[in-house]
Scaffold this active site. Sequence first.
Site, PDB file in Angstrom:
ATOM      1  N   ARG A  23       0.803  -1.226   0.000  1.00 24.92           N
ATOM      2  CA  ARG A  23       0.000   0.000   0.000  1.00 24.92           C
ATOM      3  C   ARG A  23       0.840   1.283   0.000  1.00 24.92           C
ATOM      4  O   ARG A  23       0.304   2.372  -0.196  1.00 24.92           O
ATOM      5  CB  ARG A  23      -0.954  -0.004   1.214  1.00 24.92           C
ATOM      6  CG  ARG A  23      -2.185  -0.859   0.968  1.00 24.92           C
ATOM      7  CD  ARG A  23      -3.030  -0.981   2.210  1.00 24.92           C
ATOM      8  NE  ARG A  23      -2.454  -1.916   3.175  1.00 24.92           N
ATOM      9  CZ  ARG A  23      -2.833  -2.019   4.451  1.00 24.92           C
ATOM     10  NH1 ARG A  23      -3.770  -1.228   4.919  1.00 24.92           N
ATOM     11  NH2 ARG A  23      -2.272  -2.898   5.248  1.00 24.92           N
ATOM     12  N   THR A  89       3.504 -13.602   9.325  1.00 22.87           N
ATOM     13  CA  THR A  89       4.372 -13.182  10.429  1.00 22.87           C
ATOM     14  C   THR A  89       4.994 -14.388  11.153  1.00 22.87           C
ATOM     15  O   THR A  89       6.117 -14.284  11.661  1.00 22.87           O
ATOM     16  CB  THR A  89       3.588 -12.321  11.439  1.00 22.87           C
ATOM     17  OG1 THR A  89       2.377 -13.016  11.787  1.00 22.87           O
ATOM     18  CG2 THR A  89       3.236 -10.974  10.855  1.00 22.87           C
ATOM     19  N   GLY A 150      -5.360  -7.366  14.834  1.00 22.18           N
ATOM     20  CA  GLY A 150      -5.761  -8.579  15.543  1.00 22.18           C
ATOM     21  C   GLY A 150      -6.385  -8.182  16.876  1.00 22.18           C
ATOM     22  O   GLY A 150      -5.896  -7.286  17.559  1.00 22.18           O
ATOM     23  N   LYS A 360      31.231  27.657   0.028  1.00 22.38           N
ATOM     24  CA  LYS A 360      31.572  26.237  -0.044  1.00 22.38           C
ATOM     25  C   LYS A 360      33.029  26.104   0.343  1.00 22.38           C
ATOM     26  O   LYS A 360      33.856  26.844  -0.190  1.00 22.38           O
ATOM     27  CB  LYS A 360      31.344  25.711  -1.458  1.00 22.38           C
ATOM     28  CG  LYS A 360      31.569  24.233  -1.590  1.00 22.38           C
ATOM     29  CD  LYS A 360      32.226  23.825  -2.905  1.00 22.38           C
ATOM     30  CE  LYS A 360      33.689  24.123  -2.928  1.00 22.38           C
ATOM     31  NZ  LYS A 360      34.417  23.551  -4.078  1.00 22.38           N
TER      32      LYS A 360
END
Length: 489
Positions: A23, A89, A150, A360
């Site tokens: 996703r 998992t 879950g 620089k």
Amino acid sequence: MVDQDAQRSVAAVVIMAAGAGTRMKSAVPKVLHRIAGRSMVGLAIDTADALSPEHLVVVVGHQRDQVTAHLAEIAPHVTIAVQEQPLGTGDAVRSGMAALPGITGEVVVTSGDVPLLAPETLVELVAAHRADGNAVTVLTSVVPDPTGYGRVVRDGDEVARIVEQRDASDAELALTEINSGIYVFDAATLAEGLEALEPKNAQGELYLTDVVAHARAAGRRVGARLIVDHLQTEGVNDRVQLAERAAELNRRILVHWMTEGVTVLDPATTWVHAGVDLAEDVTLLPNTSLEGATSVARGATIGPDTTLIDVEVGENARVLRTQAELAVIGPDTTVGPFTYLRPGTDLSAKAHVGAFVEMKKAVIGEGAKVPHLTYCGDAVVGAGSNIGAGTIFANYDGISKSTSTVGEHSFVGSDSVLVAPVHIADGAYVAAGSTITVDVGPGDLAVSRGQQRNIKGWVSRKRPGTRTAEAAAAALHETQGTGEMGSGE
Ligand code: UD1
Ligand code: CA
């Protein structure tokens, strides 16, 4: 005795980071997306390191070459385990355990996509696991919207099992206590449970969560530790969540620094990376971004509209509307507005670098001034010198770069070009508009430009009848009339 036990390190932490992260819709693996200047897997490793585990294993799979290369760079101490196929998992942790043969003791399992998890939370989870004598301890939370997580099915103060969204009954879906995906396992209980896993569920995957019911069936104790701060357990599955977690972690970082004595005028537009260090009485003005290993000393004010990447800022410096990277900004300096400091810039105390100046590899001495419209590349400027507006340190001949130096208390006039390599000594002057190609000695004035010539009456001869000619005639009439300026030739 008890204290010793609390401080004992865990045997291993296994970080799951093999998922596809579909996703995110990205060529970059999900766990390499960045929050607070760190990759998400980097944040997970920082958190795991708080437990001082004997082994730290990261399970990689999807786009593993990229993840492995990143880990070699940021965390060479981790062990990399490969999950060949994304079978769930449970299979991820099996792959991790394969890198830990014969392990005993406690194995902590976390994910590479839970960026807000605090180190203290893991420490407390392990402490609770020990205090309650658990074989498994699950970190749980109550979230506003449990969809997708879950659900934790309780049995008194123990956990009976964890049921995934797609396998849950209506009654189970109504449960609001969710599994964070962060656990402490007794190694033997984990190994037995993993052995027994079967893909008998709606997703046809091997669920790590099934180890819970297996442990219970074997008569072991499974506890839960509920964390009130549920944001710590929330993961990142898409870019909307990435932005939300990034904003929240930034908010927490700012709260930390405000508690430590930093003023943040507008937290909504101020971004501070995890690796930044700020002293008391630093002030951050709106639209400021402090990145990498930036540090800011006491009393300095940064912003508005400033980005500092790996910059060291000294005490009481004032840095306004500036972009800087790998630079040192000394104490009591003033920088900006609209200044660009590139790598290798080193400003000594009390130096001033002003508007539209780019630097620089420029070393600027104490109290030296480069106030306006200057390019200062490969340059050394001594203490107390002044570099006039529009000066260019021409450091590049098309093939290679060279350094030019200006000594102490010297003065370079406006619109000069110093063609490198060239050396201007201490106490020297360069006349405005000069192009300097030869070294200038101490106390000398260098003038290198065409002699000025004024051509008398040019306007009346070449531009007769114009407004310019009229203005000239009027001015001449007036000076001749008063006799004040008409003398000479
Ligand atoms: C998992 C938990 C769920 C919990 C949620 C918390 C299971 C079966 N479910 O669900 O109970 O509420 O996390 O966020 O464990 N991964 C691998 N290899 C794989 C699959 C996943 O390494 O084959 C990694 C992922 O990269 C990720 C982590 O495991 O870091 C969690 O995977 P994910 O697919 O997000 O699990 P969820 O379905 O969210
Ligand atoms: Ca997830």
